[in-house]
Design an enzyme around this catalytic site. Structure first.
Site, PDB file in Angstrom:
ATOM      1  N   THR A 385      -0.423 -11.799  -5.795  1.00 28.77           N
ATOM      2  CA  THR A 385       0.211 -12.549  -4.751  1.00 28.77           C
ATOM      3  C   THR A 385      -0.867 -13.476  -4.277  1.00 28.77           C
ATOM      4  OG1 THR A 385       1.656 -10.738  -4.227  1.00 28.77           O
ATOM      5  CG2 THR A 385       1.149 -12.219  -2.408  1.00 28.77           C
ATOM      6  N   ASN A 405       5.052 -11.363  -7.520  1.00 26.64           N
ATOM      7  CA  ASN A 405       4.868  -9.910  -7.514  1.00 26.64           C
ATOM      8  C   ASN A 405       3.682  -9.551  -8.404  1.00 26.64           C
ATOM      9  OD1 ASN A 405       5.164  -7.327  -6.736  1.00 26.64           O
ATOM     10  ND2 ASN A 405       6.802  -6.829  -8.142  1.00 26.64           N
ATOM     11  N   ASP A 427      10.202  -4.437  -6.389  1.00 35.88           N
ATOM     12  CA  ASP A 427       9.921  -4.083  -4.990  1.00 35.88           C
ATOM     13  C   ASP A 427      11.095  -3.366  -4.326  1.00 35.88           C
ATOM     14  OD1 ASP A 427       7.301  -4.784  -4.770  1.00 35.88           O
ATOM     15  OD2 ASP A 427       7.628  -6.692  -3.776  1.00 35.88           O
ATOM     16  N   SER A 456       9.153  -6.129   1.344  1.00 33.42           N
ATOM     17  CA  SER A 456       7.830  -6.666   0.991  1.00 33.42           C
ATOM     18  C   SER A 456       6.756  -6.040   1.873  1.00 33.42           C
ATOM     19  CB  SER A 456       7.845  -8.178   1.217  1.00 33.42           C
ATOM     20  OG  SER A 456       6.563  -8.719   1.051  1.00 33.42           O
ATOM     21  N   SER A 457       5.515  -6.182   1.437  1.00 34.77           N
ATOM     22  CA  SER A 457       4.381  -5.790   2.282  1.00 34.77           C
ATOM     23  C   SER A 457       3.607  -7.013   2.747  1.00 34.77           C
ATOM     24  CB  SER A 457       3.412  -4.900   1.494  1.00 34.77           C
ATOM     25  OG  SER A 457       4.057  -3.741   1.060  1.00 34.77           O
ATOM     26  N   GLY A 477      -2.126  -8.155  -2.520  1.00 38.39           N
ATOM     27  CA  GLY A 477      -2.568  -6.774  -2.713  1.00 38.39           C
ATOM     28  C   GLY A 477      -1.455  -5.746  -2.678  1.00 38.39           C
ATOM     29  N   GLY A 478      -0.193  -6.173  -2.813  1.00 32.47           N
ATOM     30  CA  GLY A 478       0.902  -5.196  -2.814  1.00 32.47           C
ATOM     31  C   GLY A 478       0.884  -4.374  -1.534  1.00 32.47           C
TER      32      GLY A 478
HETATM   33  O1  DON Z   1       6.048  -8.422  -1.557  1.00 33.14           O
HETATM   34  C1  DON Z   1       5.255  -7.547  -1.862  1.00 33.14           C
HETATM   35  O2  DON Z   1       4.876  -6.689  -1.099  1.00 33.14           O
HETATM   36  C2  DON Z   1       4.661  -7.557  -3.256  1.00 33.14           C
HETATM   37  N1  DON Z   1       5.561  -8.183  -4.159  1.00 33.14           N
HETATM   38  C3  DON Z   1       3.341  -8.234  -3.214  1.00 33.14           C
HETATM   39  C4  DON Z   1       2.640  -8.219  -4.538  1.00 33.14           C
HETATM   40  C5  DON Z   1       1.194  -8.444  -4.448  1.00 33.14           C
HETATM   41  O3  DON Z   1       0.625  -8.598  -3.416  1.00 33.14           O
HETATM   42  C6  DON Z   1       0.445  -8.399  -5.730  1.00 33.14           C
HETATM   43  N2  DON Z   1      -0.912  -8.783  -5.519  1.00 33.14           N
HETATM   44  N3  DON Z   1      -1.898  -8.299  -5.796  1.00 33.14           N
END
Ligand code: DON
Length: 573
Positions: A385, A405, A427, A456-457, A477-478
């Site tokens: 992201t 994602n 997600d 989402s995060s 960072g998910g």
């Molecule tokens: O929306 C979200 O929480 C995830 N799709 C974010 C993915 C993400 O941050 C990947 N990065 N390292």
């Protein structure tokens, strides 16, 4: 032959612009040079600041402000540039959230998160035995939600000043004439080569006969043509006509679900931000369908009554308290959060002092909590992201987190159109209790439904001090995103750190399940030992997040910092 010079900067120093902090990285009329650019980790700018994941994207944003654009213009141009120079996460085939504060104090949240196609259904990733087929939610055509980014850019345009064709031109140039790759970018494209081949049905610019190397020029002609259609026709240049047709045809070739109607019906939505006070500062962050704003609100409010500052940075006491706050907030995420248009998220309760006090009532200093015991609170009511932080000369603040994602999303490049589609369907909670690619679990609140936006995060965040701009921050960072933002805020407010230290010091992360603490290299070994003795389990992992931050200093200058963990870079003047 073109002379390509790419200055790479080691851990936070400024190489070509060495010595101290940079004061100006955009000269009047100085064009962005895609064949010769530097990574600049920090600067102190008095008028306009951009921090993003790529030097060229930051330069594009700062140049737009130099030409009279405001922070919203810069946010549009920077995101479009990222879609070209940072294909792993920058995108037009994904989605995101923009949180803004206009100089007059007005707050706005633009939600351009992807949505499930009309033909999607709750059990679409289960095989006949009811087992989740993660490969389908994570790779290829079936993994993609309806892209939201282009709708988001046009929703942002309302707040911008310059005409859209001007904002998209730098991205068109970068795609058409190309830009040089850094070592990391070349390595990352090489590592994804076989996936591009596997999940795309037509040849694409990311795959060539031989491996990429640092200094090679990446040219994306088809993407340039797609961007030109958007320049000419606006959002319909993406969601309809030739591009729309190419997306739908790609779906048909690869067994995906997105239809022409899905594309035409997609709209960005305005969301009221999440707002709360923490130790006298006012924090503003993103509301559902992101869990980010609620999570950082819960975590900060859970620790607020403790004298965190006197515990000391990365002390056993501070880290234990923060882990326990993280554990409880993420347990709530798994049960209570989803798209508010489909599920009644109990925001008020989740954020109330009374509820949060109760959540911490079983917190024991010196003893590890257990996720098997500490579940979500009962409520009686119905890695790749990318983030960009911007402030302009008038004081407009913009915080954007946008994503495909996973790195390069579904790895499906739309044939003929040259851009990657997201794999955001992962997600959603494909099945209650089954972890997704970030180990996040969920249930009814985040089950798949047509038209619904997946939880989402992403946590684009602003901090106001004395009702004035203070900090713009966010990260990829998910599921580690909210804990990274949480720690950046605590580092600034409780530990009085510079913006640089606040984002670059080693971090830790706990997300309820799995019940262990992830730490970055360099995490305080003594604290780790003491926490292990209390029963905490640790896993060391690679970097957590790539945070971009701007902090307004007492003298009005903006300390603008890009994360050391990648090629991230700042620009401004
Ligand atoms: O929306 C979200 O929480 C995830 N799709 C974010 C993915 C993400 O941050 C990947 N990065 N390292």
């Amino acid at each position: 032959m073109r002379k390509v010079v790419l200055f790479l900067c080691a851990s936070g120093s400024l190489l070509t612009l060495c010595g101290q902090s940079v004061r100006s990285i955009v000269g009047p009329g100085k064009p962005v040079n895609p064949y010769h650019y530097s990574i600049v980790k920090k600067g102190e700018f008095s008028t306009a600041s951009v921090s993003s994941a790529h030097p060229l994207a930051s330069l594009v944003g700062a140049t737009i402000m130099k030409r009279g654009g405001n922070a919203f213009d810069a946010a549009i141009a920077t995101q479009l540039a990222l879609a070209v120079v940072y294909p792993g996460a920058g995108n037009i085939g994904g989605g995101g959230f923009l949180l803004g504060r206009k100089a007059n104090g007005e707050l706005l949240g633009i939600d351009y998160r992807e949505a499930a196609p009309e033909k999607a259904n709750r059990d679409m990733y289960l095989d006949k035995n009811g087992n989740v087929q993660l490969n389908l939610s994570q790779n290829g055509h079936l993994a993609s939600g309806i892209p939201g980014t282009v709708a988001g850019l046009f929703a942002t345009l309302t707040y911008a000043r310059l005409p859209f064709p001007q904002l998209i031109q730098p991205a068109i140039d970068l795609a058409e004439k190309g830009f040089v790759l850094s070592e990391k970018e070349a390595a990352s494209l090489n590592a994804t080569r076989s996936s591009f081949l596997k999940y795309s049905t037509r040849p694409c610019a990311f795959v060539k006969a031989t491996n990429w190397k640092a200094g090679d020029t990446l040219i994306q002609k088809e993407l340039a043509a797609t961007l030109k259609r958007i320049q000419e026709k606006g959002a319909p240049g993406f969601y309809e006509g030739e591009t729309g047709k190419m997306i739908v045809e790609e779906m048909q070739r690869g067994g995906g679900l997105i239809s022409m109607e899905d594309l035409k019906d997609y709209t960005a939505k305005l969301r009221n931000p999440i707002e709360f006070d923490y130790r006298g500062d006012h924090i503003v962050s993103f509301a559902p369908p992101s869990s980010g704003g609620i999570l950082i609100g819960q975590m900060l409010k859970m620790i607020e009554k403790y004298p965190v500052s006197s515990y000391g940075f990365q002390s056993t006491q501070a880290v234990q308290l923060m882990i326990e706050a993280e554990r409880r907030a993420y347990a709530d995420r798994a049960v209570h959060m989803g798209d508010p248009d489909f599920y009644d998220v109990p925001v008020k309760t989740l954020m109330s002092e009374e509820y949060l006090q109760k959540r911490m009532s079983d917190y024991h200093p010196e003893k590890a909590g257990q996720s098997a015991v500490i579940k979500a609170g009962l409520i009686k009511e119905s890695e790749e992201t990318t983030h960009l932080s911007i402030i302009d000369g008038e004081g407009n603040m913009v915080s954007v987190t946008t994503t495909l994602n996973g790195g390069y999303g579904s790895r499906t490049v739309v044939g003929g159109a040259g851009f990657l589609l997201n794999n955001e369907m992962d997600d959603f909670s494909a099945k209650p209790g089954i972890p997704n690619m970030y180990g996040a679990v969920g249930g009814e609140a985040n089950a798949i439904q047509p038209g619904k936006r997946m939880l989402s995060s992403m946590t684009p965040t602003l901090i106001l001090r004395n009702n004035k701009p203070f900090v713009v921050v966010g990260t990829p960072g998910g599921t580690t995103i909210p804990t990274s933002v949480f720690q950046a805020i605590v580092n600034i407010i409780d530990f009085h750190m510079s913006a640089d230290d606040a984002i670059n010091k080693p971090k830790f992360h706990h997300q309820w399940l799995p019940d262990n603490v992830m730490i970055e290299k360099g995490f305080n070994p003594e604290t780790k030992k003491q926490l292990q003795a209390m029963g905490y389990q640790f896993t060391e992992r690679g970097s957590i997040g790539r945070t971009e931050i701007i902090r307004v200093l007492g003298n009005g200058k903006r300390e603008t910092v890009a994360d050391n963990r990648g090629d991230d870079s700042v620009a401004g003047f």
